[in-house]
Motif scaffolding. Structure first.
Motif, PDB file in Angstrom:
ATOM      1  N   GLU A  70       0.844  -1.192   0.000  1.00  0.00           N
ATOM      2  CA  GLU A  70       0.000   0.000   0.000  1.00  0.00           C
ATOM      3  C   GLU A  70       0.880   1.242   0.000  1.00  0.00           C
ATOM      4  OE1 GLU A  70      -3.346  -0.094   0.019  1.00  0.00           O
ATOM      5  OE2 GLU A  70      -3.311  -2.295  -0.017  1.00  0.00           O
ATOM      6  N   GLU A  71       0.310   2.301  -0.519  1.00  0.00           N
ATOM      7  CA  GLU A  71       1.008   3.572  -0.470  1.00  0.00           C
ATOM      8  C   GLU A  71       1.185   3.977   1.003  1.00  0.00           C
ATOM      9  OE1 GLU A  71      -1.016   6.491  -2.837  1.00  0.00           O
ATOM     10  OE2 GLU A  71       0.285   8.056  -2.013  1.00  0.00           O
ATOM     11  N   GLU A 101       9.217   3.713 -10.531  1.00  0.00           N
ATOM     12  CA  GLU A 101       8.948   2.475 -11.261  1.00  0.00           C
ATOM     13  C   GLU A 101       8.899   1.298 -10.281  1.00  0.00           C
ATOM     14  OE1 GLU A 101      10.936   3.872 -15.522  1.00  0.00           O
ATOM     15  OE2 GLU A 101      12.107   2.638 -14.155  1.00  0.00           O
ATOM     16  N   ILE A 102       9.808   1.321  -9.328  1.00  0.00           N
ATOM     17  CA  ILE A 102       9.850   0.245  -8.332  1.00  0.00           C
ATOM     18  C   ILE A 102       8.592   0.269  -7.459  1.00  0.00           C
ATOM     19  CG2 ILE A 102      11.052  -0.580  -6.268  1.00  0.00           C
ATOM     20  CD1 ILE A 102      13.645   0.600  -7.624  1.00  0.00           C
ATOM     21  N   ILE A 103       8.253   1.450  -6.982  1.00  0.00           N
ATOM     22  CA  ILE A 103       7.087   1.555  -6.105  1.00  0.00           C
ATOM     23  C   ILE A 103       5.806   1.157  -6.831  1.00  0.00           C
ATOM     24  CG2 ILE A 103       5.651   3.238  -4.867  1.00  0.00           C
ATOM     25  CD1 ILE A 103       8.213   4.394  -3.753  1.00  0.00           C
ATOM     26  N   ASP A 104       5.696   1.544  -8.084  1.00  0.00           N
ATOM     27  CA  ASP A 104       4.529   1.124  -8.871  1.00  0.00           C
ATOM     28  C   ASP A 104       4.444  -0.393  -8.944  1.00  0.00           C
ATOM     29  OD1 ASP A 104       3.772   3.692  -9.257  1.00  0.00           O
ATOM     30  OD2 ASP A 104       4.473   3.845 -11.334  1.00  0.00           O
ATOM     31  N   ASN A 125       5.133  -1.286   5.164  1.00  0.00           N
ATOM     32  CA  ASN A 125       3.969  -2.091   4.835  1.00  0.00           C
ATOM     33  C   ASN A 125       3.869  -3.348   5.692  1.00  0.00           C
ATOM     34  OD1 ASN A 125       2.033  -1.636   2.337  1.00  0.00           O
ATOM     35  ND2 ASN A 125       3.933  -0.551   1.918  1.00  0.00           N
ATOM     36  N   GLY A 126       4.794  -3.475   6.655  1.00  0.00           N
ATOM     37  CA  GLY A 126       4.701  -4.614   7.558  1.00  0.00           C
ATOM     38  C   GLY A 126       5.444  -5.857   7.107  1.00  0.00           C
ATOM     39  N   TYR A 127       6.309  -5.727   6.107  1.00  0.00           N
ATOM     40  CA  TYR A 127       7.070  -6.896   5.663  1.00  0.00           C
ATOM     41  C   TYR A 127       8.550  -6.731   5.975  1.00  0.00           C
ATOM     42  CZ  TYR A 127       3.044  -8.605   3.065  1.00  0.00           C
ATOM     43  OH  TYR A 127       1.818  -9.095   2.721  1.00  0.00           O
TER      44      TYR A 127
END
Ligand code: ADP
Ligand code: MG
Length: 686
Positions: A242-243, A268-271, A305-307
């Motif tokens: 998630e953003e 590009e990576i975040i997308d 994001n919790g990972y």
């Protein structure tokens, strides 16, 4: 029909003695022999006159024998010299420990000689000669001469002789395995014709036809193989991140603004991360373009994001460096980072492993140690490999198997031409960081002859050190073993201390040192406790000491251009003007060319392409290194057009028959399986 699996010792005209030699070239059965293709072809119609010969080249001359002499300067060494001449001058053929050749040369005979030229003033010598007698055997001249990649004391003549015998067997017919449709569509000759003419071309034209077929086939098989083994991987569903707003805070906390190219790559990576397909992306950026911070931000995004995230680097020095810079930036945001390297004590390691498993650690940074079975993550979301060309396909996939389809990012400073990337990575997406952070001064590179080495040491090195800067000296590359290389490095340090820098602080870094030793040396260098760091190529990747402004590379001619560029990237990292001195000890034309490429450009992409042109892709980040079957004749630069055709055809074929099970394709599939035999496991897991 002759059985291609027949062991070479049983092939007519070979026998056990020759078979033993062939075995050393990895030729075991008849098929291996027939597919032992020449590395290049000499057009021996192109005769030179003695007066035209140049130092270091290989050439063919037609000459008359004037005299023969033999000597034995010491025990175990005999030298036979044959004086020859043509109408433009005189030359000598030199044979070492081949006393028997003496009787083969009669004054007055005319011979064709192919050999390597050594020219000193008016003295011309030819060595590694191949000779054809024209007086005795005028029909002997082969117009286009195959040159085989030889080693282990097997001569070109022997291989040619063996193949001539084998191919003259009327029974020998090699069965076609390409579908007729393809043969017709691309106007290819049969495999039988191709094999026969690549070894014994009857004319330039027939060789061309043969080569075309082999090159097409090599590309087609490679591409089809990759498609076959990658099947099914494309559809992988990944984590949908998630953003989050915290990433902006990290960005704001950086001491600099991202360059446009970094920003683009990051987005590009975040997308990719925020879509539900698993990311599979390569970030390619020249040395110093700032890939680390892009990795850092992606990892932060993953943790927010919790990972958990993992970052794998090829050396301990580099892993530690990443650890330091990530900790500095990310710890204030409550992110826990740990380092896992070989040099930790057992207890330290166990504690790290435990905490990774319990997710008390958010980002684990390390070397190969990361892929060991004991390393278990709770929620691995992103896997990054730095300087990926140092790792095999298998190692990378092993790391990503530690999560459930984590996103994958690989970073490299080695610019891979797009076409090759497509072959190697198939569906991999590529982000390119093609901009250096502002304020960098280009590194000035100067190539000097070994004769000027002393001057370079006495003036340049001293000048930099006096100004408070630091210096790298890179030892000659020794390919045989790391141990010999380490020994050479120790000797170089002794020499430098004794002859030049008795008053300066000289440190040493080589591959045989323990991880902790390396680290402590690197730390001292970073802390300016060492003025001059003598190092083997272990320094090649990623190390960041902005105060180092001069790099001297000894025997620079032994390195590949891309490697020189990587090495050189260790300087020019701060605001001071930096220099790279390449010391070369060869007078050859090729060496001069290569050195001047290094002097002229700082553009890694250009250098890499030149390097590939000179050395061939097989040797460089070639297919072999990626666990793929090697291309023997095909060259991705020289044969770009054929490559595109083959790629297109491969794509079409799998779209029609995705497992190549049709009757027409079955034979070809067997061929592909044979070639991929050794790499199947690695590739299928990629
Ligand atoms: P590489 O791409 O070779 O891995 P690094 O990530 O090590 O390069 O970055 C090289 C240096 O440039 C580091 O000291 C880093 O802090 C600095 N740097 C990275 N991005 C920027 C930027 N946008 N502006 C200024 N300096 C930067
Ligand atoms: Mg880096």
């Amino acid at each position: 029909m002759v059985d291609l699996n027949k062991y070479v010792q049983y092939v007519k005209g070979i026998g056990p003695k020759r078979a033993e030699k062939l075995n050393k070239l990895n030729i075991f059965n008849l098929k291996d022999l027939l597919y032992y293709f020449p590395r290049q072809f000499e057009d021996r119609n192109n005769l030179k006159k003695i007066i035209q010969l140049e130092n270091d080249e290989k050439a063919t001359i037609k000459v008359m024998i004037v005299g023969v002499s033999a000597s034995s300067p010491r025990k175990g060494l005999s030298i036979t010299k044959v004086d020859v001449r043509d109408e433009t001058g005189y030359a000598k053929l030199v044979f070492f420990n081949q006393a028997y050749v003496k009787n083969a040369f009669k004054p007055g005979d005319t011979i064709l000689v192919f050999g390597k030229i050594k020219k000193e003033f008016k003295n011309i010598e030819l060595s590694s000669c191949e000779v054809e007698h024209l007086t005795n055997d005028p029909k002997n001249t082969c117009k286009v001469m195959p040159i085989y990649p030889l080693t282990y004391g097997v001569t070109n003549k022997e291989i040619m002789g063996i193949l001539k015998t084998v191919l003259s067997d009327k029974e020998l017919k090699i069965q076609e395995y390409l579908p007729t449709k393809i043969i017709e569509k691309y106007k290819l000759c049969s495999i039988d014709y191709a094999i026969k003419n690549i070894h014994c071309p009857t004319s330039k034209e027939s060789l061309k036809i043969a080569l075309y077929r082999i090159v097409f086939e090599e590309f087609l098989i490679l591409q089809l193989g990759l498609f076959l083994f990658k099947n099914g991987v494309d559809e992988v569903c990944g984590i949908k991140f998630e953003e989050d707003k915290k990433l902006d805070d990290v960005l704001k906390s950086l001491p600099f603004k991202l360059t446009g190219a970094q920003d683009r790559a990051l987005h590009e990576i975040i997308d990719d991360m925020e879509c539900n397909k698993a990311m599979n992306r390569l970030v390619q950026g020249d040395v110093g373009s700032g890939k680390t911070v892009v990795a850092l931000l992606s990892l932060a995004h993953c943790v927010f994001n919790g990972y958990q995230g993992a970052l794998m680097a090829p050396t301990e020095i580099l892993a530690e460096q990443h650890y330091i810079s990530l900790t500095e930036t990310l710890e204030p945001f409550g992110i826990n980072i740990e380092l896992l390297v070989g040099s930790l004590t057992k207890k330290q390691k166990e504690s790290v492993l435990q905490r990774v498993k319990n997710k008390e650690i958010d980002i684990l940074i390390g070397t190969h140690a990361l892929i060991e079975d004991k390393v278990e993550f709770k929620d691995l979301g992103l896997v990054i490999t730095d300087e990926q060309h140092r790792f095999g396909v298998r190692q990378r996939s092993k790391l990503s198997e530690k999560g459930e389809n984590p996103d994958i990012l690989v970073m490299t400073a080695t610019p891979i031409p797009r076409t090759l990337a497509l072959i190697l990575y198939g569906d991999l997406d590529i982000s390119i960081i093609d901009e250096l952070p502002p304020g960098r001064q280009p590194i000035e590179t100067i190539a000097i002859d070994k004769a000027k080495r002393e001057k370079a040491y006495n003036s340049l090195v001293r000048k930099e050190v006096e100004q408070g800067r630091q210096v790298y000296i890179v030892c000659p590359l020794v390919e045989e073993s790391e141990a010999i290389e380490a020994k050479a490095a120790v000797e170089l340090v002794e020499e430098l201390k004794l002859e030049y820098f008795s008053d300066l602080r000289v440190g040493l870094l080589h591959g045989k040192m323990k991880g902790s030793e390396k680290d402590s040396i690197m730390k001292s260098f970073k802390n300016k406790e060492i003025d001059i760091l003598v190092s083997t190529t272990v320094i090649e990747v990623g190390v960041n000491v902005p105060n180092a402004t001069l790099m001297i590379i000894e025997n620079a001619e032994r390195f590949g251009l891309a490697q020189l560029h990587q090495l050189r990237g260790r300087v020019g990292r701060g605001s001071h003007k930096s220099y790279c001195i390449l010391i070369y000890a060869s007078k050859s034309e090729v060496c001069r060319q290569r050195m001047s490429i290094m002097e002229e450009t700082n553009d890694g992409f250009k250098i890499s392409e030149k390097d590939l042109e000179i050395r061939g892709p097989g040797e460089f980040f070639g297919t072999r290194q990626h666990g793929l079957p090697e291309l023997k004749v095909a060259n991705i630069f020289k044969h770009m057009k054929i490559l595109k055709l083959a790629q297109q055809e491969a794509r079409y074929m799998v779209s029609e028959d995705c497992k190549l099970q049709n009757f027409e394709n079955k034979m070809l599939k067997k061929e592909i399986m044979d070639k991929f035999e050794h790499s199947i496991k690695e590739i299928s897991l990629n």
